[in-house]
Scaffold this motif. Structure first.
Motif, short mmCIF file in Angstrom:
data_model
loop_
_atom_site.label_atom_id
_atom_site.label_comp_id
_atom_site.label_asym_id
_atom_site.label_seq_id
_atom_site.Cartn_x
_atom_site.Cartn_y
_atom_site.Cartn_z
N ARG A 20 1.05 -1.19 -0.02
CA ARG A 20 0.18 -0.05 0.05
C ARG A 20 1.03 1.33 0.06
O ARG A 20 2.26 1.26 0.36
CB ARG A 20 -1.12 0.17 1.25
CG ARG A 20 -0.07 0.28 2.54
CD ARG A 20 -1.04 0.64 3.49
NE ARG A 20 -0.20 0.79 4.92
CZ ARG A 20 -0.60 1.44 6.21
NH1 ARG A 20 -2.12 1.51 6.07
NH2 ARG A 20 -0.02 1.52 7.14
N HIS A 31 1.82 -3.08 4.13
CA HIS A 31 0.98 -3.12 5.35
C HIS A 31 1.06 -4.43 6.23
O HIS A 31 0.54 -5.50 5.56
CB HIS A 31 -0.37 -2.82 4.99
CG HIS A 31 -1.46 -2.39 6.03
ND1 HIS A 31 -2.56 -2.79 6.14
CD2 HIS A 31 -0.92 -1.82 7.20
CE1 HIS A 31 -3.09 -2.30 7.35
NE2 HIS A 31 -2.28 -1.72 8.03
N ASP A 35 -6.19 -3.32 9.09
CA ASP A 35 -6.73 -2.20 9.96
C ASP A 35 -8.37 -2.41 10.01
O ASP A 35 -8.99 -2.51 8.88
CB ASP A 35 -6.48 -0.82 9.36
CG ASP A 35 -5.19 -0.45 9.37
OD1 ASP A 35 -4.40 -1.15 10.12
OD2 ASP A 35 -4.79 0.39 8.58
N HIS A 113 -8.77 3.51 14.62
CA HIS A 113 -8.85 2.13 14.21
C HIS A 113 -7.93 1.23 14.82
O HIS A 113 -6.95 1.73 15.77
CB HIS A 113 -8.53 2.30 12.70
CG HIS A 113 -7.01 2.18 12.45
ND1 HIS A 113 -6.10 3.24 12.27
CD2 HIS A 113 -6.25 1.45 12.07
CE1 HIS A 113 -5.07 3.36 12.11
NE2 HIS A 113 -4.68 1.95 11.87
N HIS A 115 -4.94 -1.57 14.34
CA HIS A 115 -4.06 -2.15 13.29
C HIS A 115 -3.74 -3.50 14.26
O HIS A 115 -3.18 -3.56 15.40
CB HIS A 115 -2.90 -1.54 13.17
CG HIS A 115 -1.67 -2.14 12.63
ND1 HIS A 115 -1.57 -2.17 11.08
CD2 HIS A 115 -0.95 -3.27 12.84
CE1 HIS A 115 -0.69 -3.01 10.67
NE2 HIS A 115 -0.25 -3.59 11.81
ZN ZN Z 1 -2.53 -0.66 9.86
#
Ligand code: ZN
Length: 203
Positions: A20, A31, A35, A113, A115
Motif C-alpha cells: 500500500r 502493510h 486495519d 482504528h 491495526h
Molecule cells: Zn495498519
C-alpha cells in the motif's frame, strides 16, 4: 458473531494486509497487518484474539500505544494505535476475549482504528482469515491428512526389515493375526504372547 479482536462488534476492514501507499508518509510499503473499526465505523474496546503472555505494552511514534502478545505456539499477535489506557501489562497472562485496551489513533495514524498483526514464525501474515476464527486450531484438511498418511506409509514401507522379523510378520499376517479374522479383535494376552515367543525363538 463478533470479531475476535473487538468487544461485541463485527469488524469493518479499512485497510487490508499487503502492499500500500502509507496514508501518512506517502511511501510505498507493505502493510503488515489489517486495519479494522467496529461495524458502522464505530469505536470499540480491543479484545485479545488468542490467549498468551504480554511481551510488550507501551508506546512508540509509529505504532502508538500497542501490545504484543506471545502465543503458546511461539507466534505473536500485535494490537496498535490504542488509547493511552492500556489494560494489560508486560508479563500478564491474557485470556482469549479479554479486553486489553481501547481503539484509538495514537502513533502514525489518520483516524481511530485497530491495526492488528500476526507474526507467524517471525513473518507477518494476513490476519484477515482469522478475524472471526481460531488461530491455533488444527486446520488440516482431509486432503492434507490423506497426503500426510500416504507419505508416512511410504516411508514406513521403505524402511529395511530384518529377515527374521519380515518372515514372521508375513507368516502371522497370512494366518490372519493382524487383520482381525484370527484372533478376534482385540488381541488376547495369550495371542500376544504367542506372537512375541515366535519372534524371540527365531532371533
Ligand atoms: Zn495498519
Amino acid at each position: 458473531m463478533a470479531c475476535r479482536v473487538l468487544f461485541d462488534k463485527d469488524a469493518v476492514i479499512t485497510c487490508p494486509f499487503g502492499p500500500r501507499v502509507h496514508p501518512v508518509t506517502g511511501a510505498r510499503s507493505s502493510h503488515n497487518g489489517v486495519d479494522v473499526v467496529g461495524a458502522g465505523h464505530t469505536l470499540a474496546s480491543i479484545t485479545a484474539h488468542t490467549a498468551g503472555t504480554v511481551e510488550y505494552a507501551g508506546y512508540n511514534a509509529i505504532l502508538g500505544y500497542h501490545i504484543n502478545i506471545r502465543l503458546a505456539n511461539g507466534d505473536m499477535m500485535q494490537y496498535c494505535h490504542m488509547t493511552k489506557s492500556l489494560q494489560a501489562a508486560v508479563g500478564d497472562a491474557v485470556e482469549e476475549g479479554q479486553i486489553i485496551g481501547t481503539m484509538g489513533s495514537t502513533g502514525s495514524s489518520t483516524g481511530a482504528h485497530l491495526h492488528f498483526g500476526i507474526q507467524k514464525d517471525g513473518q507477518w501474515i494476513d490476519p484477515e482469515p482469522y478475524l472471526y476464527s481460531d488461530y491455533l486450531e488444527d486446520t488440516m484438511t482431509y486432503e492434507d491428512f490423506k497426503a500426510f498418511m500416504d507419505r508416512y506409509e511410504a516411508e514406513q514401507a521403505a524402511k529395511p526389515v530384518s529377515d527374521w522379523a519380515g518372515k514372521n510378520w508375513n507368516a502371522l499376517q497370512a494366518e490372519g493375526i493382524f487383520d482381525g479374522t484370527k484372533p478376534q479383535a482385540p488381541l488376547t494376552r495369550q495371542e500376544a504372547a504367542a506372537v512375541i515367543c515366535r519372534l524371540r525363538k527365531e532371533k
